[in-house]
Write a protein that holds these residues in place. Sequence first.
Motif, PDB file in Angstrom:
ATOM      1  N   GLU A 127      27.572  62.185  72.827  1.00  9.98           N
ATOM      2  CA  GLU A 127      28.666  62.366  72.445  1.00  9.98           C
ATOM      3  C   GLU A 127      29.629  62.074  73.780  1.00  9.98           C
ATOM      4  O   GLU A 127      30.654  61.210  73.625  1.00  9.98           O
ATOM      5  CB  GLU A 127      29.402  63.626  72.094  1.00  9.98           C
ATOM      6  N   HIS A 128      29.292  62.555  74.839  1.00 13.81           N
ATOM      7  CA  HIS A 128      29.900  62.073  76.106  1.00 13.81           C
ATOM      8  C   HIS A 128      29.734  60.636  76.487  1.00 13.81           C
ATOM      9  O   HIS A 128      30.764  59.899  76.565  1.00 13.81           O
ATOM     10  CB  HIS A 128      28.938  63.008  77.143  1.00 13.81           C
ATOM     11  N   LEU A 129      28.425  60.128  76.412  1.00 17.02           N
ATOM     12  CA  LEU A 129      28.302  58.777  76.544  1.00 17.02           C
ATOM     13  C   LEU A 129      28.974  57.811  75.663  1.00 17.02           C
ATOM     14  O   LEU A 129      29.694  56.684  75.912  1.00 17.02           O
ATOM     15  CB  LEU A 129      26.998  58.084  76.379  1.00 17.02           C
ATOM     16  N   ASP A 130      28.967  58.124  74.141  1.00 15.33           N
ATOM     17  CA  ASP A 130      29.857  57.468  73.380  1.00 15.33           C
ATOM     18  C   ASP A 130      31.392  57.535  73.493  1.00 15.33           C
ATOM     19  O   ASP A 130      32.110  56.218  73.494  1.00 15.33           O
ATOM     20  CB  ASP A 130      29.716  58.010  71.841  1.00 15.33           C
ATOM     21  N   ASP A 131      31.957  58.592  74.115  1.00 14.91           N
ATOM     22  CA  ASP A 131      33.307  58.667  74.293  1.00 14.91           C
ATOM     23  C   ASP A 131      33.638  57.777  75.506  1.00 14.91           C
ATOM     24  O   ASP A 131      34.671  57.109  75.795  1.00 14.91           O
ATOM     25  CB  ASP A 131      33.510  60.217  74.636  1.00 14.91           C
ATOM     26  N   MET A 132      32.640  57.793  76.615  1.00 13.84           N
ATOM     27  CA  MET A 132      33.040  56.911  77.804  1.00 13.84           C
ATOM     28  C   MET A 132      33.099  55.331  77.323  1.00 13.84           C
ATOM     29  O   MET A 132      33.784  54.790  77.947  1.00 13.84           O
ATOM     30  CB  MET A 132      32.045  57.330  78.842  1.00 13.84           C
ATOM     31  N   LYS A 133      32.025  55.157  76.743  1.00 11.03           N
ATOM     32  CA  LYS A 133      32.115  53.701  75.899  1.00 11.03           C
ATOM     33  C   LYS A 133      33.384  53.483  75.472  1.00 11.03           C
ATOM     34  O   LYS A 133      33.657  52.136  75.311  1.00 11.03           O
ATOM     35  CB  LYS A 133      30.576  53.588  75.351  1.00 11.03           C
ATOM     36  N   ALA A 134      33.678  54.237  74.509  1.00 10.89           N
ATOM     37  CA  ALA A 134      34.976  54.071  73.501  1.00 10.89           C
ATOM     38  C   ALA A 134      36.205  53.874  74.483  1.00 10.89           C
ATOM     39  O   ALA A 134      37.087  53.406  74.099  1.00 10.89           O
ATOM     40  CB  ALA A 134      34.999  54.945  72.636  1.00 10.89           C
ATOM     41  N   THR A 135      36.086  54.768  75.548  1.00 14.29           N
ATOM     42  CA  THR A 135      37.463  54.668  76.349  1.00 14.29           C
ATOM     43  C   THR A 135      37.518  53.779  77.667  1.00 14.29           C
ATOM     44  O   THR A 135      38.653  53.582  78.106  1.00 14.29           O
ATOM     45  CB  THR A 135      37.544  56.058  76.776  1.00 14.29           C
ATOM     46  N   SER A 136      36.328  53.335  78.086  1.00 14.11           N
ATOM     47  CA  SER A 136      36.340  52.358  79.199  1.00 14.11           C
ATOM     48  C   SER A 136      35.599  51.208  78.927  1.00 14.11           C
ATOM     49  O   SER A 136      34.680  51.095  78.276  1.00 14.11           O
ATOM     50  CB  SER A 136      35.385  53.274  80.342  1.00 14.11           C
TER      51      SER A 136
END
Length: 154
Positions: free
Chosen positions: A19-28
């Motif tokens: 979930e953390h990696l997915d959010d980072m990829k979605a925001t940066s």
Amino acid sequence: MKIKLDDLSGKEIFSLLQEHLDDMKATSPPESVHALNLEALKDPSVYFWSIWDEQVLAGCGAFKKLDQQHAEIKSMRTSSLYKKQGVASKLLIHIIEQAKLSGFSRLSLETGSMDYFLPAHSLYLKHGFSFCAPFSDYEEDSNSKFMSLDLVKV
């Protein structure tokens, strides 16, 4: 809540880190995502903790040894069920204490510069971190903010 040194083998940890990696990829943009994947977090230079409410994973965080005096916070994440309940502060205090016990004099981190990351900025500022120049192998990046804490003064 209980904080434990984690071996990264549980399915709950895998899900929270994904979930953390997915959010980072979605925001940066891709070149500005510096989150470590599961295998990188298993490196001997990384110490990884999880925080639990009985049998429910509430969050996680780590530090990575950069050199004898300097460590970097990695993978700070609070489960969506536990946002705004002090989980991140408890874990950050623990990580700061562990970094000091490990003999580090400086603890740094990279986080995003977008509005999504404003709660993270506030958390770190509240615990004594200040904005700084890029450290280690990082370079100036408009999508990144860098912060550091002098552990000798804490």
